[in-house]
Design an enzyme around this catalytic site. Structure first.
Site, PDB file in Angstrom:
ATOM      1  N   GLN A   1      -9.014  33.485  -1.169  1.00 38.64           N
ATOM      2  CA  GLN A   1      -8.492  34.022  -2.436  1.00 38.64           C
ATOM      3  C   GLN A   1      -7.229  33.236  -2.793  1.00 38.64           C
ATOM      4  O   GLN A   1      -6.346  33.079  -1.956  1.00 38.64           O
ATOM      5  CB  GLN A   1      -8.162  35.511  -2.293  1.00 38.64           C
ATOM      6  CG  GLN A   1      -9.356  36.379  -1.918  1.00 38.64           C
ATOM      7  CD  GLN A   1     -10.235  36.770  -3.102  1.00 38.64           C
ATOM      8  OE1 GLN A   1     -10.014  36.325  -4.221  1.00 38.64           O
ATOM      9  NE2 GLN A   1     -11.231  37.582  -2.839  1.00 38.64           N
TER      10      GLN A   1
ATOM     11  N   CYS B   1     -15.678  38.519  -9.381  1.00 39.29           N
ATOM     12  CA  CYS B   1     -14.871  37.540 -10.125  1.00 39.29           C
ATOM     13  C   CYS B   1     -15.567  37.178 -11.426  1.00 39.29           C
ATOM     14  O   CYS B   1     -15.160  36.238 -12.099  1.00 39.29           O
ATOM     15  CB  CYS B   1     -14.586  36.303  -9.278  1.00 39.29           C
ATOM     16  SG  CYS B   1     -16.081  35.475  -8.751  1.00 39.29           S
TER      17      CYS B   1
HETATM   18  C1  LIG Z   1     -15.896  35.604  -3.438  1.00 37.79           C
HETATM   19  S1  LIG Z   1     -16.071  35.083  -1.782  1.00 37.79           S
HETATM   20  C2  LIG Z   1     -15.419  36.496  -0.942  1.00 37.79           C
HETATM   21  C3  LIG Z   1     -15.083  36.325   0.490  1.00 37.79           C
HETATM   22  C4  LIG Z   1     -14.121  37.367   1.065  1.00 37.79           C
HETATM   23  N1  LIG Z   1     -14.495  38.703   0.716  1.00 37.79           N
HETATM   24  C5  LIG Z   1     -12.696  37.089   0.644  1.00 37.79           C
HETATM   25  O1  LIG Z   1     -12.094  37.920  -0.056  1.00 37.79           O
HETATM   26  O2  LIG Z   1     -12.159  36.036   1.035  1.00 37.79           O
HETATM   27  C6  LIG Z   1     -17.779  35.164  -1.580  1.00 37.79           C
HETATM   28  C7  LIG Z   1     -18.288  34.821  -0.198  1.00 37.79           C
HETATM   29  O3  LIG Z   1     -19.706  34.992  -0.192  1.00 37.79           O
HETATM   30  C8  LIG Z   1     -20.279  33.989   0.611  1.00 37.79           C
HETATM   31  N2  LIG Z   1     -21.685  33.883   0.172  1.00 37.79           N
HETATM   32  C9  LIG Z   1     -22.187  33.235  -0.900  1.00 37.79           C
HETATM   33  N3  LIG Z   1     -23.519  33.463  -1.006  1.00 37.79           N
HETATM   34  C10 LIG Z   1     -23.850  34.289   0.016  1.00 37.79           C
HETATM   35  C11 LIG Z   1     -25.059  34.905   0.425  1.00 37.79           C
HETATM   36  N4  LIG Z   1     -26.183  34.710  -0.256  1.00 37.79           N
HETATM   37  N5  LIG Z   1     -25.022  35.704   1.494  1.00 37.79           N
HETATM   38  C12 LIG Z   1     -23.890  35.913   2.196  1.00 37.79           C
HETATM   39  N6  LIG Z   1     -22.701  35.358   1.852  1.00 37.79           N
HETATM   40  C13 LIG Z   1     -22.683  34.566   0.773  1.00 37.79           C
HETATM   41  C14 LIG Z   1     -19.410  32.770   0.405  1.00 37.79           C
HETATM   42  O4  LIG Z   1     -19.529  31.903   1.500  1.00 37.79           O
HETATM   43  C15 LIG Z   1     -18.024  33.420   0.293  1.00 37.79           C
HETATM   44  O5  LIG Z   1     -17.417  33.482   1.554  1.00 37.79           O
END
Ligand SMILES: C[S@@+](CC[C@H](N)C(=O)[O-])C[C@H]1O[C@@H](n2cnc3c(N)ncnc32)[C@H](O)[C@@H]1O
Length: 438
Positions: free
Chosen positions: A263, A384
């Site tokens: 973040q 987001c």
């Molecule tokens: C917006 S980030 C949020 C991460 C965490 N909650 C944070 O606040 O730092 C979204 C996360 O989802 C993961 N991601 C994307 N596609 C995914 C999927 N299909 N299944 C599991 N994780 C996924 C990405 O690697 C990333 O770490």
């Protein structure tokens, strides 16, 4: 309001008053022929715009001149503001940005999701005190000897010397990279540089389009940052330790890496994490989806009886496990895999009262299916992108979930991007009924 004195109808120039700001950042003006979207404008501005051939419905216009300045306009504190795509709302006051983001968040939920958030559930946007020098993670573009951000709605790079959105150590790093490129020339195949500022230090990821030569590796190494070199998804070299301690969450150290999601706004992230924790059902198991490097996990583990966290990136899961180990968290488990697919088999256990999720921009199609499993009472959805949140909110509503609380969050000052949290409760669950009685 359309002002009828069109500047020159032959070449399709119009004089219009801007009414509002749209989700993509442009100002919106309306006349009898439809809607015109104009970048770089503020509500209340009267502007001259140039249009291409006018089509029915919505059109995009180019700002030619501001004729009457909106009271929401400010002089941008950055010399690249007019061209750089990084901060498209720098010409707006902080208050105007907040007002517009709050409306965009709630209007999108209502318009695309059919979800109208009213009364106590509708919380005002959580403003940021730090609106400049806040970004602790950035991905810069490199083209030849130039480093910076892509221009606004162009594929042209804006070569920058300083960036006022970055925390000072990252700004200094940009300057160092730029000076080196100017002095020594381009680094073959280098396309992007990721930078991350930790609690005390910074690290970098260098992204090459092709496997870098030894001399290219030598050049990026000479910058002196702990770093990794990457081609596609493959790490091809590492110098020093790019993993940094980036903060503390729920009393547990948090780690980040420049090639992984972090973040960007530390102050707002801390407040977001506290809020997300406050929303889950206490004392019962929580399923956390899209958990990244465990940014919310320790907080959730302090309130839930146990947390199972699912994340696709194996590297992020490793960092989350490290945090949990060092913080002696005994009630968390991490699973690497696709969130919805893994979630589907985990919810069958029937233990989870809350699903907390924080998907990327694409949202989480299928989360409604997990939420309708017996036992799930609440969904806490961090987003987001209000448009995909609205889509998923609609699907949750069809499965009997209603928004019991919502909070837009200012995570990206100077841009039109809106972060937000929506808490959905199953109709008939305790909180929803209490909420309705207030
Ligand atoms: C917006 S980030 C949020 C991460 C965490 N909650 C944070 O606040 O730092 C979204 C996360 O989802 C993961 N991601 C994307 N596609 C995914 C999927 N299909 N299944 C599991 N994780 C996924 C990405 O690697 C990333 O770490």
């Amino acid at each position: 309001v359309f002002l009828p004195n069109a500047v020159d109808s032959e070449i399709n120039c119009l004089r219009v008053r801007i009414q509002s700001l749209a989700a993509g950042g442009a100002g919106v003006a309306k006349d009898e022929d439809g809607v015109v979207f104009i970048d770089g404008t503020a509500p209340g501005d009267v502007v001259d715009v140039e249009l291409g051939k006018r089509r029915a419905g919505a059109n995009r216009g180019n700002l030619l001149k501001v004729i009457e300045r909106s009271p929401d306009r400010v002089d941008p504190p950055c010399r690249y503001a007019e061209t750089c795509g990084g901060c498209p709302w720098m010409h707006l006051s902080a208050q105007a940005q907040l007002r517009a983001k709050e409306s965009i968040f709630y209007d999108t939920l209502a318009r695309l999701g059919g979800v109208s958030v009213e009364g106590d559930a509708r919380q005002p946007i959580l403003a940021a005190t730090q609106t400049l020098h806040y970004r602790r993670r950035v991905r810069l573009q490199v083209r030849g000897r130039a480093v910076g951000f892509m221009g606004r709605r162009t594929h042209r790079l804006v070569d920058i010397e300083h960036c006022v959105a970055l925390v000072p150590p990252l700004d200094k790093a940009v300057e160092a990279i730029r000076n080196d490129l100017k002095r020594q020339g381009a680094i073959p195949s280098l396309e992007q540089v990721g930078l991350l500022a930790g609690a005390k230090d910074l690290s970098a990821s260098f992204h090459f389009v092709r496997r870098p030569t030894g001399s290219a590796i030598g050049r990026v190494r000479s910058f002196g940052f702990p770093a990794m070199a990457v081609t596609g998804d493959h790490e091809v070299a590492r110098f020093g330790e790019p993993t940094l301690r980036i903060g503390v969450s729920g009393g547990v150290p948090l780690y980040g890496r420049p090639d992984l999601f972090v973040q960007v706004h530390e102050e707002q992230n801390d407040r977001l994490a506290t809020y997300v924790t406050s929303q889950i059902i206490p004392g019962k198991p929580c399923l956390e989806l899209f958990s990244g490097a465990g940014n919310f996990t320790a907080g959730l583990a302090g309130r839930a009886s146990e947390v199972v966290s699912v994340e696709e990136s194996v590297s992020a899961v490793e960092l989350a496990r490290r945090s949990a180990r060092e913080g002696h968290l005994l009630n968390v488990r991490f699973v690497a895999g696709d969130a919805v697919a893994m979630g589907r088999s985990l919810v069958r256990e029937g233990r989870f009262a809350t699903i907390a999720l924080d998907p990327p921009r694409q949202g989480a199609s299928g989360v409604e299916e997990l939420a309708s499993t017996p036992g799930v009472e609440r969904v806490v959805y961090v987003s987001c992108d209000p448009a995909t949140l609205a889509r998923d909110a609609k699907a949750l509503a069809h499965r009997g979930f209603r928004v019991s609380a919502a909070l837009p969050v200012e995570m990206f000052p100077q841009t039109y991007h809106v972060e937000g949290v929506a808490t959905f409760d199953k109709v008939g669950s305790r909180r929803f009924d209490l909420g309705n009685c207030r």
